[in-house]
Motif scaffolding. Structure first.
Motif, PDB file in Angstrom:
ATOM      1  N   MET A   1       0.730  -1.017  -0.031  1.00 28.87           N
ATOM      2  CA  MET A   1      -0.243   0.029  -0.062  1.00 28.87           C
ATOM      3  C   MET A   1       0.817   1.162   0.132  1.00 28.87           C
ATOM      4  O   MET A   1       1.832   1.318   0.668  1.00 28.87           O
ATOM      5  CB  MET A   1      -1.016   0.057   1.070  1.00 28.87           C
ATOM      6  N   ALA A   2       0.530   2.158  -0.723  1.00 31.39           N
ATOM      7  CA  ALA A   2       1.291   3.354  -0.883  1.00 31.39           C
ATOM      8  C   ALA A   2       1.081   4.347   0.317  1.00 31.39           C
ATOM      9  O   ALA A   2       0.074   4.592   0.526  1.00 31.39           O
ATOM     10  CB  ALA A   2       1.156   4.350  -2.247  1.00 31.39           C
ATOM     11  N   LYS A   3       2.293   5.004   0.652  1.00 29.83           N
ATOM     12  CA  LYS A   3       2.170   5.634   1.766  1.00 29.83           C
ATOM     13  C   LYS A   3       2.086   7.516   1.000  1.00 29.83           C
ATOM     14  O   LYS A   3       2.861   7.482   0.182  1.00 29.83           O
ATOM     15  CB  LYS A   3       3.536   5.826   2.611  1.00 29.83           C
ATOM     16  N   LYS A   4       1.197   8.008   1.756  1.00 35.53           N
ATOM     17  CA  LYS A   4       1.051   9.451   1.426  1.00 35.53           C
ATOM     18  C   LYS A   4       1.233  10.406   2.511  1.00 35.53           C
ATOM     19  O   LYS A   4       1.046   9.933   3.602  1.00 35.53           O
ATOM     20  CB  LYS A   4      -0.353   9.657   0.507  1.00 35.53           C
ATOM     21  N   TRP A   5       1.586  11.443   2.225  1.00 39.40           N
ATOM     22  CA  TRP A   5       1.705  12.563   3.323  1.00 39.40           C
ATOM     23  C   TRP A   5       0.156  13.007   3.742  1.00 39.40           C
ATOM     24  O   TRP A   5      -0.581  13.475   2.875  1.00 39.40           O
ATOM     25  CB  TRP A   5       2.469  13.745   3.005  1.00 39.40           C
ATOM     26  N   TYR A   6       0.019  13.247   4.932  1.00 36.21           N
ATOM     27  CA  TYR A   6      -1.233  13.733   5.462  1.00 36.21           C
ATOM     28  C   TYR A   6      -0.997  14.715   6.689  1.00 36.21           C
ATOM     29  O   TYR A   6      -0.133  14.843   7.213  1.00 36.21           O
ATOM     30  CB  TYR A   6      -2.339  12.697   5.975  1.00 36.21           C
ATOM     31  N   VAL A   7      -1.929  15.853   6.729  1.00 44.36           N
ATOM     32  CA  VAL A   7      -1.719  16.884   7.593  1.00 44.36           C
ATOM     33  C   VAL A   7      -2.584  16.707   8.815  1.00 44.36           C
ATOM     34  O   VAL A   7      -3.943  16.334   8.581  1.00 44.36           O
ATOM     35  CB  VAL A   7      -1.970  18.235   7.096  1.00 44.36           C
ATOM     36  N   VAL A   8      -1.909  16.438  10.025  1.00 40.16           N
ATOM     37  CA  VAL A   8      -2.822  16.291  11.137  1.00 40.16           C
ATOM     38  C   VAL A   8      -2.777  17.422  11.922  1.00 40.16           C
ATOM     39  O   VAL A   8      -1.751  18.084  12.331  1.00 40.16           O
ATOM     40  CB  VAL A   8      -2.106  14.950  11.996  1.00 40.16           C
ATOM     41  N   HIS A   9      -4.088  17.641  12.713  1.00 42.76           N
ATOM     42  CA  HIS A   9      -4.277  18.812  13.326  1.00 42.76           C
ATOM     43  C   HIS A   9      -4.100  18.321  15.022  1.00 42.76           C
ATOM     44  O   HIS A   9      -4.515  17.318  15.292  1.00 42.76           O
ATOM     45  CB  HIS A   9      -5.571  19.580  13.216  1.00 42.76           C
ATOM     46  N   THR A  10      -3.316  19.370  15.557  1.00 47.99           N
ATOM     47  CA  THR A  10      -2.937  18.834  17.128  1.00 47.99           C
ATOM     48  C   THR A  10      -3.721  20.248  17.730  1.00 47.99           C
ATOM     49  O   THR A  10      -3.707  21.102  17.411  1.00 47.99           O
ATOM     50  CB  THR A  10      -1.523  18.625  17.337  1.00 47.99           C
TER      51      THR A  10
ATOM     52  N   ILE B   1       1.091  18.612  12.577  1.00 52.10           N
ATOM     53  CA  ILE B   1       2.465  17.752  12.265  1.00 52.10           C
ATOM     54  C   ILE B   1       1.827  17.009  10.759  1.00 52.10           C
ATOM     55  O   ILE B   1       0.785  16.989  10.271  1.00 52.10           O
ATOM     56  CB  ILE B   1       2.517  16.756  13.211  1.00 52.10           C
ATOM     57  N   LEU B   2       2.904  16.890  10.097  1.00 54.91           N
ATOM     58  CA  LEU B   2       2.969  15.874   8.899  1.00 54.91           C
ATOM     59  C   LEU B   2       2.980  14.492   8.915  1.00 54.91           C
ATOM     60  O   LEU B   2       4.388  14.163   9.687  1.00 54.91           O
ATOM     61  CB  LEU B   2       3.686  16.292   7.942  1.00 54.91           C
ATOM     62  N   VAL B   3       2.376  13.696   8.488  1.00 50.54           N
ATOM     63  CA  VAL B   3       2.221  12.261   9.025  1.00 50.54           C
ATOM     64  C   VAL B   3       2.341  11.467   7.341  1.00 50.54           C
ATOM     65  O   VAL B   3       1.510  11.669   6.640  1.00 50.54           O
ATOM     66  CB  VAL B   3       1.205  11.549   9.664  1.00 50.54           C
ATOM     67  N   ARG B   4       3.366  10.692   7.265  1.00 50.70           N
ATOM     68  CA  ARG B   4       3.398   9.952   5.903  1.00 50.70           C
ATOM     69  C   ARG B   4       3.003   8.396   6.403  1.00 50.70           C
ATOM     70  O   ARG B   4       3.578   7.801   7.256  1.00 50.70           O
ATOM     71  CB  ARG B   4       4.726   9.661   5.301  1.00 50.70           C
TER      72      ARG B   4
ATOM     73  N   LEU C   1      -1.679  15.302   0.856  1.00 51.28           N
ATOM     74  CA  LEU C   1      -1.014  16.434   0.040  1.00 51.28           C
ATOM     75  C   LEU C   1      -0.639  15.986  -1.256  1.00 51.28           C
ATOM     76  O   LEU C   1      -0.119  14.872  -1.524  1.00 51.28           O
ATOM     77  CB  LEU C   1       0.367  16.926   0.999  1.00 51.28           C
ATOM     78  N   SER C   2      -0.678  16.979  -2.082  1.00 53.90           N
ATOM     79  CA  SER C   2      -0.277  16.800  -3.551  1.00 53.90           C
ATOM     80  C   SER C   2       1.328  16.647  -3.586  1.00 53.90           C
ATOM     81  O   SER C   2       2.028  17.265  -2.384  1.00 53.90           O
ATOM     82  CB  SER C   2      -0.704  17.959  -4.164  1.00 53.90           C
ATOM     83  N   ARG C   3       1.945  16.252  -4.628  1.00 51.31           N
ATOM     84  CA  ARG C   3       3.288  16.105  -4.590  1.00 51.31           C
ATOM     85  C   ARG C   3       3.932  17.619  -4.574  1.00 51.31           C
ATOM     86  O   ARG C   3       5.114  17.753  -4.039  1.00 51.31           O
ATOM     87  CB  ARG C   3       3.734  15.386  -5.656  1.00 51.31           C
ATOM     88  N   LYS C   4       3.552  18.512  -5.203  1.00 50.40           N
ATOM     89  CA  LYS C   4       3.676  19.805  -5.054  1.00 50.40           C
ATOM     90  C   LYS C   4       3.907  20.649  -3.765  1.00 50.40           C
ATOM     91  O   LYS C   4       4.665  21.189  -3.289  1.00 50.40           O
ATOM     92  CB  LYS C   4       3.128  20.923  -6.175  1.00 50.40           C
ATOM     93  N   GLU C   5       2.686  20.219  -3.235  1.00 51.55           N
ATOM     94  CA  GLU C   5       2.493  20.649  -1.663  1.00 51.55           C
ATOM     95  C   GLU C   5       3.626  20.237  -0.790  1.00 51.55           C
ATOM     96  O   GLU C   5       4.165  20.913  -0.128  1.00 51.55           O
ATOM     97  CB  GLU C   5       1.026  20.443  -1.235  1.00 51.55           C
ATOM     98  N   VAL C   6       3.871  18.913  -0.840  1.00 50.19           N
ATOM     99  CA  VAL C   6       4.852  18.288   0.002  1.00 50.19           C
ATOM    100  C   VAL C   6       6.229  18.677  -0.413  1.00 50.19           C
ATOM    101  O   VAL C   6       7.069  19.242   0.489  1.00 50.19           O
ATOM    102  CB  VAL C   6       5.002  16.597  -0.284  1.00 50.19           C
ATOM    103  N   GLU C   7       6.780  18.959  -1.819  1.00 49.35           N
ATOM    104  CA  GLU C   7       7.912  19.636  -2.202  1.00 49.35           C
ATOM    105  C   GLU C   7       8.106  20.862  -1.587  1.00 49.35           C
ATOM    106  O   GLU C   7       9.179  21.320  -0.995  1.00 49.35           O
ATOM    107  CB  GLU C   7       8.192  19.608  -3.605  1.00 49.35           C
ATOM    108  N   GLY C   8       7.030  21.699  -1.620  1.00 44.05           N
ATOM    109  CA  GLY C   8       7.083  22.974  -0.961  1.00 44.05           C
ATOM    110  C   GLY C   8       7.267  23.033   0.466  1.00 44.05           C
ATOM    111  O   GLY C   8       7.922  23.835   0.744  1.00 44.05           O
TER     112      GLY C   8
END
Length: 122
Positions: free
Chosen positions: A1-10, A65-68, A98-105
């Protein structure tokens, strides 16, 4: 299963504690294969304190925080039930990666110049 970046609110001010709690829950639940990096976006800033320049780290996105991760029921539940976490960022019932562009930024801000950036495996 592919891992993607998600934004988690704390909760504001509890980003480090939420990150450590999430890492511990992942370890206890033995779900390491579903998770990658967990990042607290920071940047190096120079401040003037009493006439002296001082270098300090500052949160780029306070309260987040960002979680992959590979999103499934188990990984979603672990993140949502972590102390200090209020939820995922994204509309609807499913978190939005997150999109690839957002992650790179974002990683361009987080990663010091010359240091290798954490990358998403394909």
């Amino acid at each position: 299963m592919a891992k993607k970046w998600y934004v988690v609110h704390t909760y504001a001010g509890f980003e480090n504690k939420a990150k450590k709690s999430l890492q511990e829950k992942i370890r206890l639940e033995r779900l390491e294969e579903l998770f990658g990096d967990i990042l607290l976006p920071m940047e190096q800033v120079v401040e003037m304190v009493k006439g002296e320049k001082r270098s300090a780290n500052r949160k780029v996105f306070p309260g987040y925080i960002l979680v992959r991760m590979a999103l499934d029921d188990a990984s979603w539940t672990v993140v949502r039930n972590t102390p200090g976490v209020t939820g995922f960022v994204g509309g609807g019932a499913q978190p939005t990666p997150l999109s690839r562009k957002e992650v790179e930024g974002i990683l361009g801000v987080i990663v010091p110049e010359g240091a290798p950036a954490p990358t998403e495996k394909k």
